[in-house]
Design a protein around this motif. Sequence first.
Motif, mmCIF file in Angstrom:
data_model
loop_
_atom_site.group_PDB
_atom_site.id
_atom_site.type_symbol
_atom_site.label_atom_id
_atom_site.label_comp_id
_atom_site.label_asym_id
_atom_site.label_seq_id
_atom_site.Cartn_x
_atom_site.Cartn_y
_atom_site.Cartn_z
ATOM 1 N N VAL A 187 -1.196 -4.554 -64.676
ATOM 2 C CA VAL A 187 -2.562 -4.276 -65.123
ATOM 3 C C VAL A 187 -2.645 -4.211 -66.643
ATOM 4 O O VAL A 187 -3.732 -4.380 -67.215
ATOM 5 N N PHE A 188 -1.507 -3.970 -67.308
ATOM 6 C CA PHE A 188 -1.489 -3.953 -68.776
ATOM 7 C C PHE A 188 -1.087 -5.311 -69.353
ATOM 8 O O PHE A 188 -1.411 -5.615 -70.496
ATOM 9 N N ARG A 189 -0.388 -6.127 -68.582
ATOM 10 C CA ARG A 189 0.057 -7.431 -69.079
ATOM 11 C C ARG A 189 -0.950 -8.540 -68.800
ATOM 12 O O ARG A 189 -0.965 -9.560 -69.493
ATOM 13 N N ALA A 190 -1.794 -8.357 -67.810
ATOM 14 C CA ALA A 190 -2.718 -9.418 -67.398
ATOM 15 C C ALA A 190 -3.710 -9.762 -68.504
ATOM 16 O O ALA A 190 -4.058 -8.922 -69.337
ATOM 17 N N GLY A 191 -4.125 -11.018 -68.506
ATOM 18 C CA GLY A 191 -5.112 -11.461 -69.489
ATOM 19 C C GLY A 191 -4.598 -11.463 -70.908
ATOM 20 O O GLY A 191 -5.372 -11.277 -71.848
ATOM 21 N N GLY A 192 -3.292 -11.692 -71.084
ATOM 22 C CA GLY A 192 -2.729 -11.676 -72.436
ATOM 23 C C GLY A 192 -2.726 -10.275 -73.037
ATOM 24 O O GLY A 192 -3.090 -10.099 -74.196
ATOM 25 N N CYS A 193 -2.295 -9.299 -72.221
ATOM 26 C CA CYS A 193 -2.309 -7.884 -72.640
ATOM 27 C C CYS A 193 -3.729 -7.447 -73.036
ATOM 28 O O CYS A 193 -3.955 -6.850 -74.092
ATOM 29 N N TRP A 194 -4.653 -7.743 -72.157
ATOM 30 C CA TRP A 194 -6.065 -7.485 -72.398
ATOM 31 C C TRP A 194 -6.401 -6.014 -72.563
ATOM 32 O O TRP A 194 -7.407 -5.665 -73.197
ATOM 33 N N TRP A 195 -5.603 -5.116 -72.015
ATOM 34 C CA TRP A 195 -5.978 -3.722 -71.843
ATOM 35 C C TRP A 195 -6.465 -3.046 -73.119
ATOM 36 O O TRP A 195 -7.318 -2.144 -73.060
ATOM 37 N N TRP A 196 -5.960 -3.453 -74.282
ATOM 38 C CA TRP A 196 -6.315 -2.750 -75.514
ATOM 39 C C TRP A 196 -7.690 -3.167 -76.052
ATOM 40 O O TRP A 196 -8.294 -2.442 -76.845
ATOM 41 N N ILE A 197 -8.199 -4.294 -75.585
ATOM 42 C CA ILE A 197 -9.491 -4.770 -76.072
ATOM 43 C C ILE A 197 -10.628 -3.803 -75.722
ATOM 44 O O ILE A 197 -11.432 -3.434 -76.591
ATOM 45 N N PRO A 198 -10.739 -3.340 -74.459
ATOM 46 C CA PRO A 198 -11.819 -2.394 -74.133
ATOM 47 C C PRO A 198 -11.626 -1.008 -74.731
ATOM 48 O O PRO A 198 -12.504 -0.153 -74.577
ATOM 49 N N VAL A 199 -10.476 -0.786 -75.382
ATOM 50 C CA VAL A 199 -10.233 0.488 -76.064
ATOM 51 C C VAL A 199 -10.601 0.377 -77.537
ATOM 52 O O VAL A 199 -11.394 1.172 -78.059
ATOM 53 N N ALA A 200 -10.045 -0.628 -78.195
ATOM 54 C CA ALA A 200 -10.274 -0.780 -79.635
ATOM 55 C C ALA A 200 -11.636 -1.382 -79.950
ATOM 56 O O ALA A 200 -12.312 -0.960 -80.896
ATOM 57 N N GLY A 201 -12.062 -2.362 -79.158
ATOM 58 C CA GLY A 201 -13.338 -3.027 -79.423
ATOM 59 C C GLY A 201 -14.528 -2.084 -79.458
ATOM 60 O O GLY A 201 -15.318 -2.109 -80.418
ATOM 61 N N PRO A 202 -14.699 -1.220 -78.461
ATOM 62 C CA PRO A 202 -15.827 -0.290 -78.498
ATOM 63 C C PRO A 202 -15.775 0.693 -79.659
ATOM 64 O O PRO A 202 -16.828 1.103 -80.169
ATOM 65 N N MET A 203 -14.572 1.087 -80.068
ATOM 66 C CA MET A 203 -14.475 2.000 -81.219
ATOM 67 C C MET A 203 -15.002 1.335 -82.487
ATOM 68 O O MET A 203 -15.766 1.932 -83.251
ATOM 69 N N VAL A 204 -14.600 0.074 -82.688
ATOM 70 C CA VAL A 204 -15.085 -0.664 -83.862
ATOM 71 C C VAL A 204 -16.573 -0.943 -83.711
ATOM 72 O O VAL A 204 -17.363 -0.756 -84.644
ATOM 73 N N GLY A 205 -16.984 -1.365 -82.523
ATOM 74 C CA GLY A 205 -18.387 -1.682 -82.290
ATOM 75 C C GLY A 205 -19.290 -0.482 -82.473
ATOM 76 O O GLY A 205 -20.410 -0.609 -82.990
ATOM 77 N N GLY A 206 -18.827 0.704 -82.044
ATOM 78 C CA GLY A 206 -19.620 1.908 -82.225
ATOM 79 C C GLY A 206 -19.886 2.201 -83.688
ATOM 80 O O GLY A 206 -21.011 2.545 -84.082
ATOM 81 N N ALA A 207 -18.828 2.063 -84.502
ATOM 82 C CA ALA A 207 -18.992 2.291 -85.937
ATOM 83 C C ALA A 207 -19.911 1.250 -86.563
ATOM 84 O O ALA A 207 -20.756 1.572 -87.412
ATOM 85 N N VAL A 208 -19.775 0.004 -86.124
ATOM 86 C CA VAL A 208 -20.616 -1.069 -86.661
ATOM 87 C C VAL A 208 -22.084 -0.836 -86.299
ATOM 88 O O VAL A 208 -22.986 -0.926 -87.147
ATOM 89 N N GLY A 209 -22.335 -0.482 -85.044
ATOM 90 C CA GLY A 209 -23.708 -0.236 -84.607
ATOM 91 C C GLY A 209 -24.344 0.929 -85.332
ATOM 92 O O GLY A 209 -25.516 0.850 -85.754
ATOM 93 N N ALA A 210 -23.587 2.010 -85.493
ATOM 94 C CA ALA A 210 -24.113 3.176 -86.202
ATOM 95 C C ALA A 210 -24.393 2.850 -87.663
ATOM 96 O O ALA A 210 -25.419 3.274 -88.212
ATOM 97 N N GLY A 211 -23.498 2.086 -88.274
ATOM 98 C CA GLY A 211 -23.696 1.709 -89.670
ATOM 99 C C GLY A 211 -24.920 0.832 -89.857
ATOM 100 O O GLY A 211 -25.688 1.016 -90.819
ATOM 101 N N ILE A 212 -25.115 -0.110 -88.952
ATOM 102 C CA ILE A 212 -26.273 -0.998 -89.053
ATOM 103 C C ILE A 212 -27.574 -0.214 -88.906
ATOM 104 O O ILE A 212 -28.529 -0.419 -89.665
ATOM 105 N N TYR A 213 -27.617 0.704 -87.943
ATOM 106 C CA TYR A 213 -28.847 1.471 -87.753
ATOM 107 C C TYR A 213 -29.136 2.340 -88.975
ATOM 108 O O TYR A 213 -30.286 2.462 -89.407
ATOM 109 N N PHE A 214 -28.091 2.925 -89.532
ATOM 110 C CA PHE A 214 -28.289 3.766 -90.714
ATOM 111 C C PHE A 214 -28.820 2.948 -91.888
ATOM 112 O O PHE A 214 -29.780 3.355 -92.553
ATOM 113 N N LEU A 215 -28.207 1.786 -92.129
ATOM 114 C CA LEU A 215 -28.589 0.979 -93.283
ATOM 115 C C LEU A 215 -29.949 0.316 -93.120
ATOM 116 O O LEU A 215 -30.695 0.164 -94.088
#
Length: 242
Positions: A187-215
Motif C-alpha cells: 500500500v506504500f509502494r503502489a503507484g510509484g510510492c504514491w502514499w506521500w502525495i496525499p500527505v504533503a500535497g494538501p499541506m502545501v495546498g492549504g498554505a497556498v489557498g490561505a495565502g491567495i485568499y489573504f492577498l
Amino acid sequence: MESEKRRKMKEKFGLRRDIFKEFLAESLGIFVLILFGCGSVAQTVLSKGAVGEPLTIHIGFTLGVMMAVYMAGGVSDALMDYTNGQFEVTGANATANIFASYPAKHLSVVNGFVDQVIATGALILCILAITDRKNIGAPKGMEPLCIGLVIMAIGVSMGLNCGYPINPARDLGPRLFTAVAGWGMEVFRAGGCWWWIPVAGPMVGGAVGAGIYFLFVELHHPEPKTQEENNVQDKYEIITMS
C-alpha cells in the motif's frame, strides 16, 4: 435531579484541558468522515457498481465531511466474498482503494502532487470565504453544509485523477490500517510510492489557498467601525420566527 446527576458526572469525568477536548472531538469527526466516505466506496466496489457509483461516493464524502464538521466544531464479510480472502492493492479485484487513495494510470507523481495542491488550495480558499464574517459569509450554523458542498464540487470536478483525498488524516490513517490488516506494505509502494502525495500535497495546498485568499480578499477588507465590528457576526445569522 437529572441535572444534578449530570453536573456531578461532568465534575467527575469532564475534561479540563482544551487540547484533550479537541482531540476527542477531532477523533470522532474523522471517524464519521471515514465511516461515511469509505463506506460509500466499499459499497460501490464490493457490489461492482450494482448499489453504488461515483456520484454516491461524492455524496458519502460530502455528508461525512459535513457531519464531521458539526461534531468537531471495519471490514465486513462482503470483503471476503469479493476477494476470496486475497487482499489486493492493484488489479481488477483491488480493494485497498476502498480505504485510501491511489493514482489513476495516467497520473504521474508530479501531476499528482500538483493535483493535490490545487484541490486542497481550492478547498481552503472556499472555507475561508464561507467563514469570513467581513465578506458575505454563510449563515451561522450553515457553514458545515456549505463546506460539504465544496467537497462535492471538488469531487465531481477533480476526482478523476486520484479520488480527491485533500486531507492527510483522511488518507494516511486508513492506509496504515490496510498495511496491518492484510494488504501489507504494498500500500506504500503502489503507484510509484504514491502514499506521500496525499500527505504533503494538501499541506502545501492549504498554505497556498490561505495565502491567495489573504492577498486577494482579506487584506483589502475595510476596517469596520467599532459598532459595525460588534454586529458583523450577527449580520448573516438565520432569523427564526416563533
